[in-house]
Design an enzyme around this catalytic site. Structure first.
Site, PDB file in Angstrom:
ATOM      1  N   SER A 135     -25.003  12.528  -3.244  1.00 19.54           N
ATOM      2  CA  SER A 135     -25.793  12.504  -4.852  1.00 19.54           C
ATOM      3  C   SER A 135     -26.372  13.866  -4.900  1.00 19.54           C
ATOM      4  CB  SER A 135     -26.700  11.462  -5.018  1.00 19.54           C
ATOM      5  OG  SER A 135     -27.606  11.906  -4.224  1.00 19.54           O
ATOM      6  N   HIS A 156     -18.752  10.581  -6.385  1.00 21.63           N
ATOM      7  CA  HIS A 156     -20.229   9.844  -6.358  1.00 21.63           C
ATOM      8  C   HIS A 156     -20.263   8.768  -7.116  1.00 21.63           C
ATOM      9  CE1 HIS A 156     -24.448  10.747  -8.054  1.00 21.63           C
ATOM     10  NE2 HIS A 156     -24.627   9.956  -6.997  1.00 21.63           N
ATOM     11  N   GLU A 168     -18.154  10.181 -10.295  1.00 23.44           N
ATOM     12  CA  GLU A 168     -18.125  11.749 -10.395  1.00 23.44           C
ATOM     13  C   GLU A 168     -17.049  11.979  -9.256  1.00 23.44           C
ATOM     14  OE1 GLU A 168     -22.141  13.723 -12.182  1.00 23.44           O
ATOM     15  OE2 GLU A 168     -22.178  12.741  -9.915  1.00 23.44           O
ATOM     16  N   ASN A 206     -26.773  14.343 -13.172  1.00 25.26           N
ATOM     17  CA  ASN A 206     -28.124  14.816 -12.891  1.00 25.26           C
ATOM     18  C   ASN A 206     -28.375  16.190 -13.550  1.00 25.26           C
ATOM     19  OD1 ASN A 206     -29.413  12.684 -11.388  1.00 25.26           O
ATOM     20  ND2 ASN A 206     -28.283  13.345  -9.443  1.00 25.26           N
TER      21      ASN A 206
END
Length: 522
Positions: A135, A156, A168, A206
């Site tokens: 991650s 991900h 992802e 993120n």
């Protein structure tokens, strides 16, 4: 980039040909990935250094399939076939008969992942593709330990894997060119939505998520609003499912602060991504959030303790006068509530004055129009006054005028958040930061506009992606807010992205790349 016919054939053949995947790591993520793969028709070899974890994972996944059957979301015979595709193999390096793909979902530690892939490289068939579910760790750095790093990429998934549709796909610097496309097609085959993400700090989701939380922390550090008011404005005005402070409490400051700092330092202290002293102090104090019973909120038996909404103060009724483009809309709302609204070009000597600033403070807006500061309050026009009203109060407002203004707004039946006057209203600052960070990602060509918006909507649950949200609000308006904030504070965190400024000047959508030199090459 379009695939050549040869590349497309390779990608499609691999994605269709995959029959067996080994998932290494039987924790929450590994279980979820195994469940998704088995439900999608793949034979899943489940492995972990802890044999009891493998047994528990198989039982857990079987129970999840049974739940789906009981809820009518999966046929019973389909569930039985999915269960039969689960094969516990125990040790991660158990001899491979024929495995197309290995998915690593072990603990988030560089040395552990490198050691595992180095060992796998020695025992797996040459055609086996390796993916890491990291991650946050760089895919390129993980692959650097391999003799052949071209066979490794990032994939991900988000927790809980069966419910979070986003995945992802992250190519490393040495990943073979055909692998990202092949993994993208495989993810679609399993019923999830892939986005191509960069092997950069925070990947895509993120990174994009820093826009909301870092600006909320900046607002808190200025003392401009309390956590509950920031969250209420984020939910009611912007339409977010969860406000930034309650989101940080849910994730845990022990998780969120290191992520914020790693992304900030990973981009060499880019001001738009700057963390906050508030978050660092809370981390050191152990105020993690829900898991410790106290963060931005206190939690009793898991229930968030939220302060009450503002109530109407005892105040003598006074007429109000509304300035600017919102006069008709806000005036009608107040009049319907029984508030006396003055219609003249200037306020009377008794009237409470409302201004609706965009990208500036109430003081700045009132001073520019020569309005009486002691009787002028700010109200954010975002949200069209249909949900929550946000009242900005500066230090020079008289107490009676402030109370009368609050009473007038509460008479409409809308909840009111009372905040301190700042360089711009709370909702505008949160939205402008979300859009600007998203535009920064597009500007650096880290991801396509479509993938940025898809990742944010599916991965963060925002009602719109940052680029389409900027278009919906008005590119020029978002640019004005940022320029106003930058001018008022001098803080480079509000420096408008070149992607935003350029498209505002050209009248181009934020969601399109426009013509680039390669398009003009014969």
């Amino acid at each position: 980039m379009e695939r050549t016919s040869e590349e497309a054939a390779t990608v499609e053949q691999w994605a269709r040909r995959v029959t067996t995947v080994r998932v290494i790591g039987a924790g929450a993520m590994g279980r979820g990935i195994a469940q998704l793969a088995a439900a999608g028709g793949l034979t899943v070899e489940l492995a972990d250094v802890r044999l009891e974890a493998v047994t528990g994972a198989v039982e857990h996944i079987g129970g999840m399939f049974d739940k789906l059957v009981s809820k009518g979301r999966m046929a019973a015979d389909e569930a039985e076939r999915a269960k039969a595709r689960l094969r516990p193999v125990g040790e991660p390096l158990t001899p491979f008969q024929d495995c197309d793909l290995v998915v690593e979902a072990v603990r988030e530690d560089m040395a552990t992942k490198r050691e595992l892939f180095t060992a796998l490289e020695k025992v797996c068939p040459e055609h086996t593709v390796f993916v890491t579910n990291t991650s946050s760790l760089p895919v390129t750095a993980i692959g650097a330990a391999l003799d052949d790093p071209s066979r490794l990429a990032g994939l991900h998934f988000f927790n809980p894997v069966p419910l979070m549709r986003l995945v992802e796909v992250i190519p490393g610097a040495r990943t073979a060119e055909w692998i990202p496309g092949a993994l993208t097609d495989l993810v679609r085959r399993l019923g999830h939505e892939p986005v191509l993400a960069p092997d950069a700090p925070g990947f895509l989701v993120n990174h994009a998520g820093r826009g909301l939380v870092t600006e909320a922390l900046q607002i808190l550090s200025e003392g401009a609003a309390q956590p509950a008011d920031i969250d209420r404005i984020a939910r009611d005005v912007l339409g977010l499912k969860m406000g930034p402070c309650e989101l940080l409490d849910l994730t845990g400051m022990d998780v969120s602060q290191p992520v914020m700092e790693s992304i900030w330092t990973g981009f060499y202290t880019e001001p738009r991504l700057r963390p906050s002293r508030i978050a660092r102090a809370r981390l050191e104090a152990g105020l993690y959030g829900r898991k410790t019973g106290e963060g931005f909120y206190k939690y009793v038996d898991g229930a968030k303790q939220e302060p009450p909404e503002a109530k109407a103060p005892a105040a003598e009724a006074r007429p109000v006068w509304v300035h600017g483009d919102v006069r008709e809309e806000l005036g009608a709302l107040l009049s319907t509530a029984g508030v006396e609204v003055e219609a003249g070009d200037e306020p009377s000597s008794q009237a409470v004055v409302f201004v609706a600033p965009f990208g500036q403070s109430t003081i700045t807006a009132a001073t520019a129009e020569n309005l009486p500061l002691e009787r002028t309050l700010g109200i954010d026009p975002f949200g069209g006054f249909f949900t929550r009203l946000s009242l900005a109060v500066h230090p020079g407002v008289g107490k009676e005028a402030g109370r009368a203004g609050l009473a007038a707004l509460l008479a409409t039946g809308r909840p009111v958040s009372v905040v301190r006057d700042a360089p711009a209203p709370v909702a505008q600052r949160l939205l402008a930061s979300i859009v600007n960070v998203g535009c920064g990602i597009a500007e650096q060509r880290l991801a396509s506009p479509g993938d940025i918006d898809t990742a944010v909507k599916l991965g963060l649950g925002y009602p719109r992606g940052p680029l389409e949200w900027g278009e919906h609000t008005g590119t020029a308006r978002v640019l004005d807010i940022l320029r106003g904030l930058h001018a008022a504070t001098g803080d480079p965190r509000y420096r408008p992205s070149g992607w935003l400024a350029e498209r505002a000047a050209l009248g181009l959508p934020l969601t399109e790349t426009g013509t680039v030199p390669s398009d003009l090459t014969p």
